[in-house]
Design a protein around this motif. Structure first.
Motif, mmCIF file in Angstrom:
data_model
loop_
_atom_site.group_PDB
_atom_site.id
_atom_site.type_symbol
_atom_site.label_atom_id
_atom_site.label_comp_id
_atom_site.label_asym_id
_atom_site.label_seq_id
_atom_site.Cartn_x
_atom_site.Cartn_y
_atom_site.Cartn_z
ATOM 1 N N ARG A 12 0.868 -1.188 0.000
ATOM 2 C CA ARG A 12 0.000 0.000 0.000
ATOM 3 C C ARG A 12 0.899 1.231 0.000
ATOM 4 N NH1 ARG A 12 -2.819 3.937 -0.250
ATOM 5 N NH2 ARG A 12 -4.644 4.469 1.016
ATOM 6 N N GLU B 128 -11.601 -2.533 2.367
ATOM 7 C CA GLU B 128 -12.105 -1.974 1.120
ATOM 8 C C GLU B 128 -13.229 -0.949 1.352
ATOM 9 O OE1 GLU B 128 -13.136 -5.316 -1.366
ATOM 10 O OE2 GLU B 128 -11.046 -5.654 -1.920
ATOM 11 N N GLU B 129 -13.121 -0.181 2.425
ATOM 12 C CA GLU B 129 -14.132 0.849 2.693
ATOM 13 C C GLU B 129 -13.923 2.080 1.821
ATOM 14 O OE1 GLU B 129 -14.513 1.889 6.753
ATOM 15 O OE2 GLU B 129 -15.037 -0.134 7.423
ATOM 16 N N GLU C 239 -11.043 2.204 -0.576
ATOM 17 C CA GLU C 239 -10.304 1.854 -1.794
ATOM 18 C C GLU C 239 -10.333 0.346 -1.982
ATOM 19 O OE1 GLU C 239 -5.771 2.483 -3.573
ATOM 20 O OE2 GLU C 239 -6.388 3.448 -1.709
ATOM 21 N N LEU C 240 -10.704 -0.105 -3.169
ATOM 22 C CA LEU C 240 -10.771 -1.527 -3.454
ATOM 23 C C LEU C 240 -9.397 -2.175 -3.302
ATOM 24 C CD1 LEU C 240 -13.122 -1.648 -6.590
ATOM 25 C CD2 LEU C 240 -13.669 -2.314 -4.249
ATOM 26 N N GLY C 241 -9.403 -3.366 -2.711
ATOM 27 C CA GLY C 241 -8.162 -4.137 -2.606
ATOM 28 C C GLY C 241 -7.280 -3.776 -1.437
ATOM 29 N N THR C 242 -7.720 -2.867 -0.558
ATOM 30 C CA THR C 242 -6.893 -2.463 0.580
ATOM 31 C C THR C 242 -7.633 -2.679 1.894
ATOM 32 O OG1 THR C 242 -7.650 -0.163 0.561
ATOM 33 C CG2 THR C 242 -5.738 -0.698 -0.812
ATOM 34 N N SER D 162 -5.738 -6.229 0.793
ATOM 35 C CA SER D 162 -6.724 -6.942 1.603
ATOM 36 C C SER D 162 -6.566 -8.455 1.532
ATOM 37 C CB SER D 162 -8.140 -6.545 1.163
ATOM 38 O OG SER D 162 -8.319 -6.755 -0.228
#
Length: 247
Positions: A127, A190-191, A193-196, A220
């Motif tokens: 990230r 993923e709240e 940003e997708l994938g984190t 994630s």
């Protein structure tokens, strides 16, 4: 009086131009004009002044602008020995090495949080957390920490914010804040940003006042709920040590 108002307005517009570069590296005249809803002639005049003073640099080939070296000269005097971004950096690096994820330090500014320091993970896939980024308080582990431990009026402001995301249920959000206060940390998947994903804890100074939120974030698929529960005690312990450094 009219001349004084015009001068103040010009200063405000010049600062607005510089603030356009908080989320962009290179911007052209048309882009800045559109962002600020100002005439190109007005923007061009201000850009020329900022370029002349060294706050902006213009690429002669692309005709785009980027921040100039004068900004770096000013930032050199920004940090002090008691600045959290400087003071807590060694502890953040130790935490990064322990959990092997990116570590970020956030403070609240109105209805937003600002990342004032970050230590990037050494993982090949990680990230990336740019310093200075602003994010809403309605989503994200650090956002929820900063609201959960803030004064009650902060929660009211956040819940009534016109920019509150429609997909976030307010009642569920308030319930999450109660849980955060009980367990001492917050998580998010993923709240924003997708994938984190991220896990965060509050940093209180020696007077018991909330000063910041410290978070570990990563992909994630690696920072799973199980991993976040495993890392939470490390993050809370690091936050406790950081707080002891703060007056």
């Amino acid at each position: 009086m009219d001349e004084q108002k015009a001068n103040v307005r010009s200063v405000e517009r010049a600062l607005d131009i510089l603030l356009c570069f908080t989320d962009a590296t290179d911007l052209g005249l048309s882009e800045i004009s559109s962002r600020l809803s100002l005439h190109k002639s007005t923007v061009h005049r201000l850009l020329a002044t900022l370029e002349n003073k060294g706050f902006l640099i213009r690429d002669v080939q692309t005709e785009k602008y980027r921040l100039g070296f004068r900004i770096w000269e000013l930032s050199a005097n920004l940090t002090h020995n008691d600045d959290p971004a400087t003071l807590l950096l060694p502890e953040m690096e130790r935490l990064r090495d322990l959990v092997e994820e990116t570590i970020s330090l956030y403070v609240r500014d109105g209805n937003e949080r600002i990342r004032i320091q970050a230590v990037q993970s050494r993982q090949p896939i990680r990230r990336v957390a740019p310093i200075g980024a602003r994010m809403p308080l309605a989503v994200g582990a650090s956002s929820k920490v900063l609201v959960a431990y803030a004064e009650p009026y902060v929660l009211e402001q956040v819940l009534n914010d016109a920019n509150w995301p429609e997909y976030v249920n307010r009642e569920a959000y308030v319930e999450q804040l109660d849980q955060i206060r009980r367990q001492g940390f917050a998580t998010s998947v993923e709240e924003r940003e997708l994938g984190t994903a991220a896990v965060a804890a509050p940093v209180f100074n020696r007077n018991g006042q909330l000063v910041a939120s410290i978070a570990a974030s990563g992909p994630s698929n690696r920072l799973t709920p199980e991993k976040m529960s495993e890392y939470a005690p490390y993050i809370m312990e690091a936050a406790y040590r950081m707080g002891k450094m703060m007056k």
